[in-house]
Design a protein around this motif. Structure first.
Motif, PDB file in Angstrom:
ATOM      1  N   GLY A 258       2.518   4.262  -9.074  1.00  0.00           N
ATOM      2  CA  GLY A 258       3.530   5.183  -9.567  1.00  0.00           C
ATOM      3  C   GLY A 258       4.846   5.165  -8.828  1.00  0.00           C
ATOM      4  O   GLY A 258       5.797   5.824  -9.249  1.00  0.00           O
ATOM      5  N   THR A 259       4.930   4.404  -7.723  1.00  0.00           N
ATOM      6  CA  THR A 259       6.164   4.362  -6.931  1.00  0.00           C
ATOM      7  C   THR A 259       6.642   2.931  -6.793  1.00  0.00           C
ATOM      8  O   THR A 259       5.963   2.090  -6.189  1.00  0.00           O
ATOM      9  CB  THR A 259       5.949   4.980  -5.539  1.00  0.00           C
ATOM     10  OG1 THR A 259       5.430   6.304  -5.671  1.00  0.00           O
ATOM     11  CG2 THR A 259       7.255   5.039  -4.772  1.00  0.00           C
TER      12      THR A 259
ATOM     13  N   THR B 294      -8.372  -0.050   2.527  1.00  0.00           N
ATOM     14  CA  THR B 294      -7.235   0.772   2.117  1.00  0.00           C
ATOM     15  C   THR B 294      -6.627   0.223   0.837  1.00  0.00           C
ATOM     16  O   THR B 294      -6.362  -0.980   0.732  1.00  0.00           O
ATOM     17  CB  THR B 294      -6.159   0.798   3.218  1.00  0.00           C
ATOM     18  OG1 THR B 294      -6.727   1.302   4.419  1.00  0.00           O
ATOM     19  CG2 THR B 294      -4.982   1.672   2.815  1.00  0.00           C
ATOM     20  N   SER B 295      -6.376   1.088  -0.130  1.00  0.00           N
ATOM     21  CA  SER B 295      -5.745   0.685  -1.378  1.00  0.00           C
ATOM     22  C   SER B 295      -4.228   0.621  -1.212  1.00  0.00           C
ATOM     23  O   SER B 295      -3.646   1.356  -0.407  1.00  0.00           O
ATOM     24  CB  SER B 295      -6.095   1.688  -2.485  1.00  0.00           C
ATOM     25  OG  SER B 295      -5.369   1.416  -3.671  1.00  0.00           O
ATOM     26  N   THR B 296      -3.598  -0.254  -1.974  1.00  0.00           N
ATOM     27  CA  THR B 296      -2.133  -0.289  -1.989  1.00  0.00           C
ATOM     28  C   THR B 296      -1.548   0.730  -2.970  1.00  0.00           C
ATOM     29  O   THR B 296      -0.324   0.953  -2.959  1.00  0.00           O
ATOM     30  CB  THR B 296      -1.619  -1.683  -2.379  1.00  0.00           C
ATOM     31  OG1 THR B 296      -2.136  -2.038  -3.667  1.00  0.00           O
ATOM     32  CG2 THR B 296      -2.033  -2.722  -1.352  1.00  0.00           C
ATOM     33  N   ARG B 297      -2.379   1.304  -3.834  1.00  0.00           N
ATOM     34  CA  ARG B 297      -1.871   2.330  -4.754  1.00  0.00           C
ATOM     35  C   ARG B 297      -1.393   3.549  -3.959  1.00  0.00           C
ATOM     36  O   ARG B 297      -2.003   3.910  -2.956  1.00  0.00           O
ATOM     37  CB  ARG B 297      -2.968   2.762  -5.735  1.00  0.00           C
ATOM     38  CG  ARG B 297      -3.274   1.733  -6.799  1.00  0.00           C
ATOM     39  CD  ARG B 297      -4.199   2.310  -7.869  1.00  0.00           C
ATOM     40  NE  ARG B 297      -4.324   1.391  -9.000  1.00  0.00           N
ATOM     41  CZ  ARG B 297      -5.322   0.538  -9.166  1.00  0.00           C
ATOM     42  NH1 ARG B 297      -6.296   0.491  -8.259  1.00  0.00           N
ATOM     43  NH2 ARG B 297      -5.366  -0.260 -10.220  1.00  0.00           N
ATOM     44  N   PRO B 298      -0.316   4.194  -4.432  1.00  0.00           N
ATOM     45  CA  PRO B 298       0.446   3.936  -5.659  1.00  0.00           C
ATOM     46  C   PRO B 298       1.757   3.184  -5.425  1.00  0.00           C
ATOM     47  O   PRO B 298       2.702   3.333  -6.202  1.00  0.00           O
ATOM     48  CB  PRO B 298       0.743   5.370  -6.133  1.00  0.00           C
ATOM     49  CG  PRO B 298       0.998   6.111  -4.855  1.00  0.00           C
ATOM     50  CD  PRO B 298       0.039   5.512  -3.852  1.00  0.00           C
ATOM     51  N   TYR B 299       1.832   2.358  -4.360  1.00  0.00           N
ATOM     52  CA  TYR B 299       3.108   1.764  -3.976  1.00  0.00           C
ATOM     53  C   TYR B 299       3.206   0.298  -4.392  1.00  0.00           C
ATOM     54  O   TYR B 299       2.334  -0.519  -4.084  1.00  0.00           O
ATOM     55  CB  TYR B 299       3.322   1.910  -2.467  1.00  0.00           C
ATOM     56  CG  TYR B 299       3.399   3.360  -2.060  1.00  0.00           C
ATOM     57  CD1 TYR B 299       4.584   4.074  -2.144  1.00  0.00           C
ATOM     58  CD2 TYR B 299       2.250   4.035  -1.631  1.00  0.00           C
ATOM     59  CE1 TYR B 299       4.652   5.413  -1.800  1.00  0.00           C
ATOM     60  CE2 TYR B 299       2.307   5.378  -1.284  1.00  0.00           C
ATOM     61  CZ  TYR B 299       3.503   6.063  -1.375  1.00  0.00           C
ATOM     62  OH  TYR B 299       3.554   7.387  -1.051  1.00  0.00           O
ATOM     63  N   PHE B 300       4.309  -0.041  -5.064  1.00  0.00           N
ATOM     64  CA  PHE B 300       4.567  -1.385  -5.585  1.00  0.00           C
ATOM     65  C   PHE B 300       5.974  -1.791  -5.204  1.00  0.00           C
ATOM     66  O   PHE B 300       6.914  -1.000  -5.305  1.00  0.00           O
ATOM     67  CB  PHE B 300       4.419  -1.375  -7.112  1.00  0.00           C
ATOM     68  CG  PHE B 300       5.012  -2.565  -7.823  1.00  0.00           C
ATOM     69  CD1 PHE B 300       4.401  -3.805  -7.754  1.00  0.00           C
ATOM     70  CD2 PHE B 300       6.181  -2.440  -8.568  1.00  0.00           C
ATOM     71  CE1 PHE B 300       4.945  -4.905  -8.420  1.00  0.00           C
ATOM     72  CE2 PHE B 300       6.726  -3.526  -9.237  1.00  0.00           C
ATOM     73  CZ  PHE B 300       6.109  -4.760  -9.161  1.00  0.00           C
TER      74      PHE B 300
ATOM     75  N   HIS C 252       1.539   1.006   6.769  1.00  0.00           N
ATOM     76  CA  HIS C 252       1.329   1.322   5.359  1.00  0.00           C
ATOM     77  C   HIS C 252       1.421   0.040   4.536  1.00  0.00           C
ATOM     78  O   HIS C 252       2.252  -0.833   4.813  1.00  0.00           O
ATOM     79  CB  HIS C 252       2.410   2.323   4.919  1.00  0.00           C
ATOM     80  CG  HIS C 252       2.507   2.536   3.466  1.00  0.00           C
ATOM     81  ND1 HIS C 252       3.656   2.247   2.751  1.00  0.00           N
ATOM     82  CD2 HIS C 252       1.608   2.998   2.562  1.00  0.00           C
ATOM     83  CE1 HIS C 252       3.448   2.540   1.482  1.00  0.00           C
ATOM     84  NE2 HIS C 252       2.221   3.000   1.341  1.00  0.00           N
ATOM     85  N   LEU C 253       0.560  -0.089   3.518  1.00  0.00           N
ATOM     86  CA  LEU C 253       0.474  -1.308   2.725  1.00  0.00           C
ATOM     87  C   LEU C 253       1.016  -1.087   1.315  1.00  0.00           C
ATOM     88  O   LEU C 253       0.665  -0.109   0.643  1.00  0.00           O
ATOM     89  CB  LEU C 253      -0.980  -1.780   2.653  1.00  0.00           C
ATOM     90  CG  LEU C 253      -1.676  -1.949   3.999  1.00  0.00           C
ATOM     91  CD1 LEU C 253      -3.124  -2.364   3.802  1.00  0.00           C
ATOM     92  CD2 LEU C 253      -0.938  -2.952   4.872  1.00  0.00           C
ATOM     93  N   VAL C 254       1.836  -2.024   0.862  1.00  0.00           N
ATOM     94  CA  VAL C 254       2.485  -1.967  -0.447  1.00  0.00           C
ATOM     95  C   VAL C 254       2.086  -3.207  -1.238  1.00  0.00           C
ATOM     96  O   VAL C 254       2.052  -4.319  -0.692  1.00  0.00           O
ATOM     97  CB  VAL C 254       4.026  -1.912  -0.298  1.00  0.00           C
ATOM     98  CG1 VAL C 254       4.716  -1.901  -1.658  1.00  0.00           C
ATOM     99  CG2 VAL C 254       4.442  -0.698   0.523  1.00  0.00           C
ATOM    100  N   ASN C 255       1.811  -3.041  -2.511  1.00  0.00           N
ATOM    101  CA  ASN C 255       1.435  -4.162  -3.373  1.00  0.00           C
ATOM    102  C   ASN C 255       2.685  -4.944  -3.770  1.00  0.00           C
ATOM    103  O   ASN C 255       3.588  -4.417  -4.421  1.00  0.00           O
ATOM    104  CB  ASN C 255       0.730  -3.626  -4.620  1.00  0.00           C
ATOM    105  CG  ASN C 255      -0.012  -4.703  -5.384  1.00  0.00           C
ATOM    106  OD1 ASN C 255       0.524  -5.758  -5.681  1.00  0.00           O
ATOM    107  ND2 ASN C 255      -1.263  -4.424  -5.739  1.00  0.00           N
ATOM    108  N   HIS C 256       2.714  -6.222  -3.398  1.00  0.00           N
ATOM    109  CA  HIS C 256       3.878  -7.080  -3.670  1.00  0.00           C
ATOM    110  C   HIS C 256       3.508  -8.206  -4.646  1.00  0.00           C
ATOM    111  O   HIS C 256       4.148  -9.257  -4.649  1.00  0.00           O
ATOM    112  CB  HIS C 256       4.399  -7.642  -2.350  1.00  0.00           C
ATOM    113  CG  HIS C 256       5.807  -8.152  -2.380  1.00  0.00           C
ATOM    114  ND1 HIS C 256       6.800  -7.635  -3.183  1.00  0.00           N
ATOM    115  CD2 HIS C 256       6.390  -9.169  -1.676  1.00  0.00           C
ATOM    116  CE1 HIS C 256       7.921  -8.291  -2.985  1.00  0.00           C
ATOM    117  NE2 HIS C 256       7.707  -9.239  -2.078  1.00  0.00           N
ATOM    118  N   THR C 257       2.467  -7.969  -5.453  1.00  0.00           N
ATOM    119  CA  THR C 257       1.928  -8.891  -6.466  1.00  0.00           C
ATOM    120  C   THR C 257       1.100  -9.993  -5.814  1.00  0.00           C
ATOM    121  O   THR C 257       1.035 -10.104  -4.582  1.00  0.00           O
ATOM    122  CB  THR C 257       2.997  -9.503  -7.383  1.00  0.00           C
ATOM    123  OG1 THR C 257       3.716 -10.544  -6.703  1.00  0.00           O
ATOM    124  CG2 THR C 257       3.946  -8.437  -7.897  1.00  0.00           C
TER     125      THR C 257
END
Length: 317
Positions: free
Chosen positions: A240-241, A213-219, A170-175
């Motif tokens: 949102g998360t 794959t989008s990183t939304r909604p995880y930040f 799973h991919l998370v946006n880390h800026t």
């Protein structure tokens, strides 16, 4: 400067451009901006109005004055500026005087304690480090995990990013560049809404292009720095998360693999429900011994009856 009545629009643009160059002023080109969608803001200028400018700089001419509390539809971000339209003109507004609209992100640091499951999360923002060994271990053990990727890291290691996604993680946006959104950990000023938006969207666009794959909604916020304003801005951008953690391995601080294992499993043993639903923070970089600690942690947790999942899996009811 007074323009003759017969001066064409193209001529005006050329004269204006020559003037800015003569003054040594440079402005972002349209290609430097990041396009945004489904993003709105309310102007926040209680004692004045907000200028709509022809480009993203205070030196650019103002073409409209926008009243306080006007709702704007935003179409791009670059630096501290948002692109928008008002009164029949399109231009740029300084985002410091805007408030993004939307549902704020919710912060999570642990999943439900009713299920004996934990999530391994790996932040990737420095060097490639031990990423290959970590992925090999996870594949051999059948463990799905979550990876917090910065855009710069993804840009430097596209093949590895594709492998992370292809392996089912799973991919998370880390800026984009791991800058603190609040400035707390770096001693710098907080990033403006436009800069936060640019960091998020630019990273997501790259990861989406590489993996589909989008990183939304995880930040995941760099350094864990967040406040109400950050939650508002990332939520408005449909992240949102806000993914925090239950325990930080502290491998990035130079702990040995044995100490990392002891810290993680000890923290879980001391926690309510034995650490059910824990989100564990690791790093992939060469400065950390997290990769070497994984066998010890995994064997211990399996002996205690734990299973492993991604952040969405651990957070699910």
């Amino acid at each position: 400067m007074t323009l003759g009545r017969g001066r064409s629009a193209a001529g005006v643009a050329l004269v204006a451009g020559a003037l800015w160059l003569a003054l040594g002023v440079t402005h972002p080109t349209p290609a430097a901006a990041v396009g945004v969608s489904r993003l709105t803001a309310r102007t926040n200028t209680p004692t004045s109005t907000l200028n709509l400018r022809t480009c993203a700089a205070t030196t650019c001419p103002a073409v409209r004055s926008i009243p306080h509390r006007t709702v704007l539809t935003l179409t791009a971000a670059t630096g501290d500026w948002f692109k928008t339209s008002y009164g029949g003109r399109t231009g740029w507004v300084h985002s410091r005087y805007t408030v993004l609209r939307g549902t704020p992100a919710r912060t999570v640091s642990r999943g439900p304690t009713s299920r004996r499951m934990v999530s391994y999360t790996f932040d990737a923002g420095s060097d490639l480090g031990h990423t290959g060994a970590i992925l090999d271990f996870l594949a051999a053990e059948g463990i799905p995990a979550s990876f917090g990727l910065t855009g710069r890291w993804a840009e430097a290691h596209p093949t590895t990013v594709r492998r992370i996604a292809d392996d089912g993680h799973h991919l998370v946006n880390h800026t984009w560049d791991h800058g603190s959104f609040t400035g707390f950990s770096t001693g710098r000023a907080a990033l403006t809404p436009a800069r936060r938006t640019e960091q998020l969207v630019r990273t997501n666009n790259l990861v989406l292009r590489l993996t589909g794959t989008s990183t939304r909604p995880y930040f995941r916020p760099p350094y864990g720095d967040h406040d109400r304003g950050v939650l508002r801005d990332v939520g408005a951008n449909r992240f949102g998360t806000n993914v925090m953690w239950s325990v930080d391995s502290l491998g990035w601080k130079g702990l040995t693999a044995a100490k990392i294992c002891s810290r993680v499993v000890g923290s879980m043993a001391a926690a309510s429900s034995g650490g059910n639903g824990y989100i564990i923070l690791f790093h992939v970089g060469s400065a950390s011994a997290d990769a070497q600690a994984l066998p010890c942690i995994t064997d211990t947790l399996r002996d205690r009856g734990f299973t492993f999942g991604t952040v969405p899996q651990v957070l699910s009811p």
